[in-house]
Design an enzyme around this catalytic site. Structure first.
Site, mmCIF file in Angstrom:
data_model
loop_
_atom_site.group_PDB
_atom_site.id
_atom_site.type_symbol
_atom_site.label_atom_id
_atom_site.label_comp_id
_atom_site.label_asym_id
_atom_site.label_seq_id
_atom_site.Cartn_x
_atom_site.Cartn_y
_atom_site.Cartn_z
ATOM 1 N N THR A 1 -7.934 9.380 7.699
ATOM 2 C CA THR A 1 -9.361 9.603 7.451
ATOM 3 C C THR A 1 -9.624 10.854 6.620
ATOM 4 O O THR A 1 -10.736 11.026 6.118
ATOM 5 C CB THR A 1 -10.112 9.697 8.790
ATOM 6 O OG1 THR A 1 -9.239 10.317 9.727
ATOM 7 C CG2 THR A 1 -10.514 8.326 9.302
ATOM 8 N N GLU B 1 -1.340 19.705 12.971
ATOM 9 C CA GLU B 1 -2.430 19.810 12.005
ATOM 10 C C GLU B 1 -1.995 19.511 10.572
ATOM 11 O O GLU B 1 -0.862 19.788 10.194
ATOM 12 C CB GLU B 1 -2.938 21.258 12.000
ATOM 13 C CG GLU B 1 -4.106 21.528 12.908
ATOM 14 C CD GLU B 1 -5.432 20.992 12.370
ATOM 15 O OE1 GLU B 1 -5.469 20.529 11.194
ATOM 16 O OE2 GLU B 1 -6.426 21.032 13.101
ATOM 17 N N ASP B 2 -2.931 18.989 9.787
ATOM 18 C CA ASP B 2 -2.672 18.781 8.351
ATOM 19 C C ASP B 2 -3.463 19.764 7.489
ATOM 20 O O ASP B 2 -3.382 19.692 6.266
ATOM 21 C CB ASP B 2 -3.058 17.351 7.938
ATOM 22 C CG ASP B 2 -4.552 17.145 7.969
ATOM 23 O OD1 ASP B 2 -5.198 17.644 8.911
ATOM 24 O OD2 ASP B 2 -5.088 16.504 7.048
ATOM 25 N N LYS C 1 -12.611 25.645 13.333
ATOM 26 C CA LYS C 1 -11.366 26.085 12.690
ATOM 27 C C LYS C 1 -11.742 26.794 11.376
ATOM 28 O O LYS C 1 -12.668 26.342 10.715
ATOM 29 C CB LYS C 1 -10.475 24.870 12.388
ATOM 30 C CG LYS C 1 -10.138 24.048 13.624
ATOM 31 C CD LYS C 1 -9.503 22.708 13.242
ATOM 32 C CE LYS C 1 -9.408 21.793 14.464
ATOM 33 N NZ LYS C 1 -8.862 20.455 14.148
ATOM 34 N N SER D 1 -10.130 17.807 17.455
ATOM 35 C CA SER D 1 -10.690 17.504 16.133
ATOM 36 C C SER D 1 -12.060 18.150 15.984
ATOM 37 O O SER D 1 -12.793 18.288 16.964
ATOM 38 C CB SER D 1 -10.834 15.984 15.969
ATOM 39 O OG SER D 1 -11.571 15.678 14.795
ATOM 40 N N ALA D 2 -12.406 18.506 14.750
ATOM 41 C CA ALA D 2 -13.739 19.057 14.467
ATOM 42 C C ALA D 2 -14.751 17.939 14.250
ATOM 43 O O ALA D 2 -15.947 18.193 14.132
ATOM 44 C CB ALA D 2 -13.676 19.930 13.217
ATOM 45 N N LYS E 1 -10.659 20.618 4.482
ATOM 46 C CA LYS E 1 -9.948 19.971 5.591
ATOM 47 C C LYS E 1 -10.040 20.806 6.871
ATOM 48 O O LYS E 1 -9.778 22.008 6.846
ATOM 49 C CB LYS E 1 -8.472 19.760 5.240
ATOM 50 C CG LYS E 1 -8.250 18.633 4.233
ATOM 51 C CD LYS E 1 -6.756 18.383 4.014
ATOM 52 C CE LYS E 1 -6.536 17.267 3.001
ATOM 53 N NZ LYS E 1 -5.101 17.128 2.666
ATOM 54 N N ASP F 1 -4.694 17.234 15.960
ATOM 55 C CA ASP F 1 -5.818 17.039 15.063
ATOM 56 C C ASP F 1 -5.895 15.525 14.831
ATOM 57 O O ASP F 1 -4.918 14.799 15.075
ATOM 58 C CB ASP F 1 -5.537 17.777 13.753
ATOM 59 C CG ASP F 1 -6.601 17.512 12.719
ATOM 60 O OD1 ASP F 1 -7.790 17.540 13.053
ATOM 61 O OD2 ASP F 1 -6.228 17.270 11.552
ATOM 62 N N LEU F 2 -7.030 15.038 14.385
ATOM 63 C CA LEU F 2 -7.171 13.589 14.149
ATOM 64 C C LEU F 2 -7.053 13.231 12.664
ATOM 65 O O LEU F 2 -6.131 12.518 12.244
ATOM 66 C CB LEU F 2 -8.530 13.110 14.687
ATOM 67 C CG LEU F 2 -8.865 11.657 14.364
ATOM 68 C CD1 LEU F 2 -7.996 10.691 15.166
ATOM 69 C CD2 LEU F 2 -10.350 11.371 14.651
ATOM 70 N N ASP F 3 -8.038 13.719 11.904
ATOM 71 C CA ASP F 3 -8.138 13.323 10.488
ATOM 72 C C ASP F 3 -6.952 13.838 9.673
ATOM 73 O O ASP F 3 -6.763 15.043 9.540
ATOM 74 C CB ASP F 3 -9.448 13.860 9.899
ATOM 75 C CG ASP F 3 -10.672 13.305 10.620
ATOM 76 O OD1 ASP F 3 -10.695 12.099 10.894
ATOM 77 O OD2 ASP F 3 -11.611 14.082 10.891
HETATM 78 C C1 BG6 Z 1 -12.359 17.397 10.448
HETATM 79 C C2 BG6 Z 1 -12.117 16.995 9.023
HETATM 80 O O1 BG6 Z 1 -11.467 16.714 11.261
HETATM 81 O O2 BG6 Z 1 -13.684 17.068 10.849
HETATM 82 C C3 BG6 Z 1 -13.177 17.603 8.115
HETATM 83 O O3 BG6 Z 1 -10.843 17.450 8.622
HETATM 84 C C4 BG6 Z 1 -14.563 17.247 8.627
HETATM 85 O O4 BG6 Z 1 -12.982 17.116 6.809
HETATM 86 C C5 BG6 Z 1 -14.708 17.678 10.078
HETATM 87 O O5 BG6 Z 1 -15.562 17.903 7.848
HETATM 88 C C6 BG6 Z 1 -16.074 17.291 10.657
HETATM 89 O O6 BG6 Z 1 -16.140 15.903 10.724
HETATM 90 P P1 BG6 Z 1 -17.449 15.039 10.878
HETATM 91 O O7 BG6 Z 1 -16.936 13.634 11.014
HETATM 92 O O8 BG6 Z 1 -18.148 15.519 12.116
HETATM 93 O O9 BG6 Z 1 -18.284 15.247 9.659
HETATM 94 MG MG MG Z 2 -7.076 17.140 9.712
#
Ligand code: BG6
Ligand code: MG
Length: 222
Positions: A16, A170-171, A146, A115-116, A44, A8-10
């Site tokens: 972030t 993942e967090d 997710k 990542s999403a 998240k 996962d990224l954020d």
């Molecule tokens: C996930 C985050 O990585 O990405 C979420 O944990 C976020 O908080 C989701 O809503 C979508 O991200 P973005 O940048 O496309 O709005």
């Molecule tokens: Mg995350």
């Protein structure tokens, strides 16, 4: 033996997750809905529009927004978020992550990003980490976010690695559920209150050590 890591990224590679929170908090204030850290745990890992839906559901007063209005609020959040990520630099990589990625590469294991976030490639670029990832899931091509496993399955399929040979990191609660549903080994970074379903849990990224993770992976089910 594990063959691949899907990160996962954020909140895992860089902090972030905090910027997503601050941006949603601001949108919440504009909508008259308080977004606290507890509600934030439910956001998240979840897509932008689904996060907005969850915030709207927490509203103390009934709010009925059209799809177009929802799009506008989601865009507003993203604009706040983009301002916050503009200044990200390689020094914002979370502790232990650079070393972990190097250890994984040295062990000839594969690395993908699951990542999403539609901002993921921008953030990776700012961190100078794009090259470390052999495959990056495009959330625009994922039908079910997710906690659905599709993000992780997509990464494994692209790498051509069996699901059981993948380790997901993942967090978020939604992310751990997605990894588990994918039949992969789940590594959680954060508090047991939210991540107790993880196969292996560390309190923060500095505790992510390849040897420890590999050991936990081999000890599964014993
Ligand atoms: C996930 C985050 O990585 O990405 C979420 O944990 C976020 O908080 C989701 O809503 C979508 O991200 P973005 O940048 O496309 O709005
Ligand atoms: Mg995350």
């Amino acid at each position: 033996q594990p063959q691949a890591f899907i990160f996962d990224l954020d909140g895992v590679i860089t902090d972030t997750a905090e910027f997503h929170y601050l941006a949603w908090k601001q949108v919440g204030e504009e909508l008259g809905i308080s977004v606290d850290r507890e509600l934030n745990e439910q956001l998240k890992g979840v897509s932008r529009l689904e996060s907005l839906e969850r915030i709207l559901s927490a509203s103390p007063h009934p709010l009925s927004l059209s799809d177009a209005e929802k799009e506008q609020w989601a865009t507003r959040k993203n604009n706040h978020y983009r301002e916050l990520i503009e200044a990200i630099r390689p020094s914002d990589i979370l502790p232990g992550i650079t070393e972990l990625l190097e250890e994984i590469q040295a062990s000839k294991l594969r690395i993908a990003l699951g990542s999403a976030s539609r901002n993921a490639t921008f953030v990776l670029d700012k961190l100078g980490l794009t090259e470390a990832f052999e495959y990056i899931v495009d959330p625009g091509r994922i039908a079910f976010g997710k906690p659905h496993p599709e993000t992780f399955l997509n990464a494994a399929d692209a790498l051509g690695v069996p699901y059981a040979a993948c380790i997901g990191v993942e967090d978020s609660e939604a992310g751990i559920e997605a990894i588990n549903q994918a039949g992969m080994f789940s590594v959680g970074v954060g508090a047991p209150a939210f991540l107790h379903e993880a196969d292996y849990l560390v309190p923060d990224t500095s505790r992510l050590k390849l040897e420890e993770i590999r050991k936990a992976y081999s000890d599964q089910g014993t």
